[in-house]
Design a protein around this motif. Structure first.
Motif, PDB file in Angstrom:
ATOM      1  N   SER A 152      16.131 -22.322 -13.041  1.00 48.66           N
ATOM      2  CA  SER A 152      16.790 -23.118 -13.640  1.00 48.66           C
ATOM      3  C   SER A 152      16.530 -24.366 -13.190  1.00 48.66           C
ATOM      4  O   SER A 152      16.239 -25.655 -12.596  1.00 48.66           O
ATOM      5  CB  SER A 152      18.046 -23.268 -13.632  1.00 48.66           C
ATOM      6  N   ASP A 154      16.783 -27.522 -14.737  1.00 42.36           N
ATOM      7  CA  ASP A 154      18.312 -28.130 -15.091  1.00 42.36           C
ATOM      8  C   ASP A 154      18.350 -29.019 -13.544  1.00 42.36           C
ATOM      9  O   ASP A 154      18.635 -29.527 -13.111  1.00 42.36           O
ATOM     10  CB  ASP A 154      19.563 -28.252 -15.129  1.00 42.36           C
ATOM     11  N   ALA A 158      14.998 -35.377 -12.710  1.00 41.69           N
ATOM     12  CA  ALA A 158      15.212 -36.413 -13.475  1.00 41.69           C
ATOM     13  C   ALA A 158      13.701 -36.921 -13.078  1.00 41.69           C
ATOM     14  O   ALA A 158      13.767 -37.844 -12.124  1.00 41.69           O
ATOM     15  CB  ALA A 158      15.973 -36.583 -13.843  1.00 41.69           C
ATOM     16  N   THR A 213      18.791 -34.959 -10.254  1.00 41.15           N
ATOM     17  CA  THR A 213      19.145 -33.790 -11.323  1.00 41.15           C
ATOM     18  C   THR A 213      18.808 -34.179 -11.932  1.00 41.15           C
ATOM     19  O   THR A 213      19.800 -34.840 -12.753  1.00 41.15           O
ATOM     20  CB  THR A 213      19.171 -32.299 -10.153  1.00 41.15           C
ATOM     21  N   TYR A 214      18.608 -33.204 -13.008  1.00 43.23           N
ATOM     22  CA  TYR A 214      19.135 -32.821 -14.835  1.00 43.23           C
ATOM     23  C   TYR A 214      20.544 -32.546 -14.916  1.00 43.23           C
ATOM     24  O   TYR A 214      20.743 -33.731 -15.838  1.00 43.23           O
ATOM     25  CB  TYR A 214      17.740 -32.027 -15.687  1.00 43.23           C
ATOM     26  N   ALA A 215      20.991 -31.477 -13.991  1.00 41.55           N
ATOM     27  CA  ALA A 215      21.910 -31.295 -13.965  1.00 41.55           C
ATOM     28  C   ALA A 215      22.922 -32.335 -13.964  1.00 41.55           C
ATOM     29  O   ALA A 215      23.565 -32.942 -14.252  1.00 41.55           O
ATOM     30  CB  ALA A 215      22.583 -30.459 -13.199  1.00 41.55           C
ATOM     31  N   LEU A 218      22.750 -35.242 -16.485  1.00 37.86           N
ATOM     32  CA  LEU A 218      23.675 -34.951 -17.657  1.00 37.86           C
ATOM     33  C   LEU A 218      25.686 -35.019 -17.368  1.00 37.86           C
ATOM     34  O   LEU A 218      25.650 -35.462 -18.742  1.00 37.86           O
ATOM     35  CB  LEU A 218      22.798 -33.433 -17.628  1.00 37.86           C
ATOM     36  N   THR A 307      26.455 -25.839 -21.073  1.00 40.55           N
ATOM     37  CA  THR A 307      25.518 -24.727 -20.215  1.00 40.55           C
ATOM     38  C   THR A 307      23.806 -24.300 -20.922  1.00 40.55           C
ATOM     39  O   THR A 307      22.917 -23.771 -20.293  1.00 40.55           O
ATOM     40  CB  THR A 307      25.624 -23.803 -19.611  1.00 40.55           C
ATOM     41  N   TYR A 311      18.523 -29.536 -23.894  1.00 36.16           N
ATOM     42  CA  TYR A 311      18.292 -30.884 -24.093  1.00 36.16           C
ATOM     43  C   TYR A 311      17.086 -31.720 -24.656  1.00 36.16           C
ATOM     44  O   TYR A 311      17.237 -33.425 -24.926  1.00 36.16           O
ATOM     45  CB  TYR A 311      19.457 -31.884 -23.567  1.00 36.16           C
ATOM     46  N   ASN A 351      20.389 -23.776 -18.307  1.00 38.21           N
ATOM     47  CA  ASN A 351      21.584 -25.092 -17.587  1.00 38.21           C
ATOM     48  C   ASN A 351      22.054 -24.763 -16.237  1.00 38.21           C
ATOM     49  O   ASN A 351      23.388 -24.720 -16.273  1.00 38.21           O
ATOM     50  CB  ASN A 351      21.826 -26.546 -17.942  1.00 38.21           C
TER      51      ASN A 351
END
Length: 498
Positions: A152, A154, A158, A213-215, A218, A307, A311, A351
């Motif tokens: 995944s 995400d 990041a 992380t991207y998750a 966000l 999810t 993005y 995500n």
């Protein structure tokens, strides 16, 4: 016979007819790439499509030789980047004594995308939109490559994000919800950084430093920092339940007076949208039960939206509450066909780390039944069936949750519509329906759009669109403003189309 199924493919521009009188056309391969990278489709060689959508069968002078030429090219590494066509996908059919070649192009899996031509991934990757085949931009190719990854996206750190980008007020709200849903969990005693690490919201980079992380960015970041890393990121809520063109209520992620992150957006937009739901009087012992199957379905729908969003794509997440429906839209298409995603046990979230975060506070379904729960919960509450649709170029997934019921002999307090209308789009122009509106105004005189909609058993939003078109034609005039607007036949034109 393929001609028996053309209407299904024509509806969303997944049918392509090519005369092919001079051999295999160059555009054939572009269309194959486009269909494979989008939702699949059918190509008919030896036919022309007229403006009204009908097919004229021309036939091929030597279909068998052309079929050999096709397979020689299709199986060459120099033409298609991947082998995904099977023998039964390409065949010769005879219509009215004329031979044609039918190519049924499947939607390829995300791990095989992008399908490109002539070993040129940036210049010869194609996708299908309502306007036809279009050459993909670099951003579209990169998006497909990200989706093709086994892990995944995400869950990755990041790039360029710092720990200071996180909003710890949001983290505390999430932790409170987590501890309530997971009483006695070992993570409840962890520090914030430990908790976020366990959750997958932060991770150590190559130097050993903690980074979001991207998750994590966000879910728990602030909009001003999120958009530094993801410039296309945007969240938008709108409420328009009256006839006025202005929004009665609206908030976006860019105002700076709240965090603008996904978790706070989920809380805010759910509390807004749930006010649209009917809550029947029901007791559990002496306590009133206000949470219905529709509430559960709404939570699942919002979680599914955020999810599965891409993005990196344009236009952002938009949630709208109007008179007849809740509409929840996100950038990005489904990573598996919608029909498959609706089956219990089938799931491929874009995500997955964010979905895990929601599932750990009982706000999302990780077992692959989230979409089926949306449909089941909405039906259990007595509403008309939800409708998912995908758009391409830019990619977008749109879920419509009707706020009207289906006529089934059960009184549920909702305005009733015919079951046939539940799958009809809430937009589009129909001369037949416009004629019925004119007939209604002839018989009833000055009328509200809601009264017209009830009589014709169509949605108010669709009625308003049809009325707007009739006004532009000079056949209907409006009287009054905003909620007091009424409609009548125009003095200058009282002709009713037959």
């Amino acid at each position: 016979m393929i001609l028996d199924k053309t209407d299904k493919y024509r509806e969303d521009n997944r049918l392509e007819a090519k005369a092919a009188q001079g051999g295999l056309p160059k555009s054939l391969w572009e269309t194959i790439s486009a269909f494979a990278n989008t939702a699949g489709g059918v190509i008919v060689l030896g036919a022309r499509e007229h403006k009204d959508g009908s097919l004229e069968i021309i036939g091929l002078s030597n279909a068998h030789r052309m079929l050999d030429d096709f397979w020689n090219a299709a199986l060459s590494k120099d033409k298609l980047s991947a082998r995904f066509l099977h023998d039964d996908d390409v065949r010769i059919e005879t219509v009215d004594g004329k031979e044609i070649i039918v190519i049924e192009v499947p939607r390829v899996s995300r791990t095989m995308r992008p399908v490109f031509l002539n070993k040129d991934i940036l210049g010869e990757t194609w996708r299908r939109a309502y306007t036809g085949d279009h050459r993909c931009t670099r951003e579209e190719v990169q998006s497909m490559l990200r989706d093709a990854e086994a892990t995944s996206g995400d869950s990755r750190i990041a790039e360029g994000a710092e720990m200071g980008y996180l909003d710890y007020d949001t983290v505390r709200k999430y932790r409170t919800r987590f501890s309530f849903a997971n009483e006695g969990h070992l993570w409840n005693d962890a520090t914030d950084d430990e908790f976020l690490s366990f959750l997958g919201a932060i991770a150590r980079d190559e130097r050993g430093d903690l980074k979001p992380t991207y998750a994590g960015l966000l879910m728990f970041g602030r909009d001003c920092w999120i958009t530094r890393i993801l410039p296309q990121y945007f969240l938008d809520y709108r409420q328009q339940t009256g006839t006025s063109t202005r929004w009665e209520d609206r908030f976006t992620s860019i105002t700076g007076d709240w965090s603008g992150n996904i978790y706070d957006f989920y809380l805010r937009v759910y509390n807004k949208l749930k006010a649209a739901l009917k809550v029947p009087f029901k007791l559990d012992g002496i306590e009133r039960v206000d949470d219905t199957p529709a509430h559960e379905a709404l939570r699942e729908a919002i979680v599914n939206c955020v999810t599965n969003a891409n993005y990196h794509e344009r236009r952002g997440i938009v949630c709208i509450w109007d008179e007849d429906a809740l509409t929840i839209a996100n950038p990005g298409d489904f990573r598996i066909p919608i029909e498959k995603a609706m089956q219990p046990g089938e799931s491929d979230p874009r995500n997955a780390t964010m979905l895990k975060m929601f599932s750990m506070i009982d706000a999302g379904e990780r077992a692959g039944s989230g979409i089926s729960r949306i449909f089941h919960g909405w039906k259990e509450a007595g509403y008309a069936a939800p409708v998912y649709r995908e758009e391409y170029g830019p990619d977008r997934t749109i879920l419509t949750l009707p706020l009207v019921g289906v006529s089934n002999g059960v009184s549920n307090g909702f305005r009733q519509i015919k079951p046939a209308d539940t799958t009809a789009p809430l937009s589009g122009k129909s001369m037949k329906t416009q004629g019925e509106i004119l007939e209604y105004l002839t018989e009833n005189g000055l009328s509200k759009s809601a009264d017209i909609a009830d009589s014709l058993q169509i949605s108010v939003s669709r009625t308003n669109e049809l009325l707007k078109d009739l006004i532009s034609q000079g056949k209907v005039a409006s009287v009054g403003k905003a909620r007091a607007t009424k409609y009548k036949l125009s003095i200058t034109d009282r002709n009713i189309p037959k």
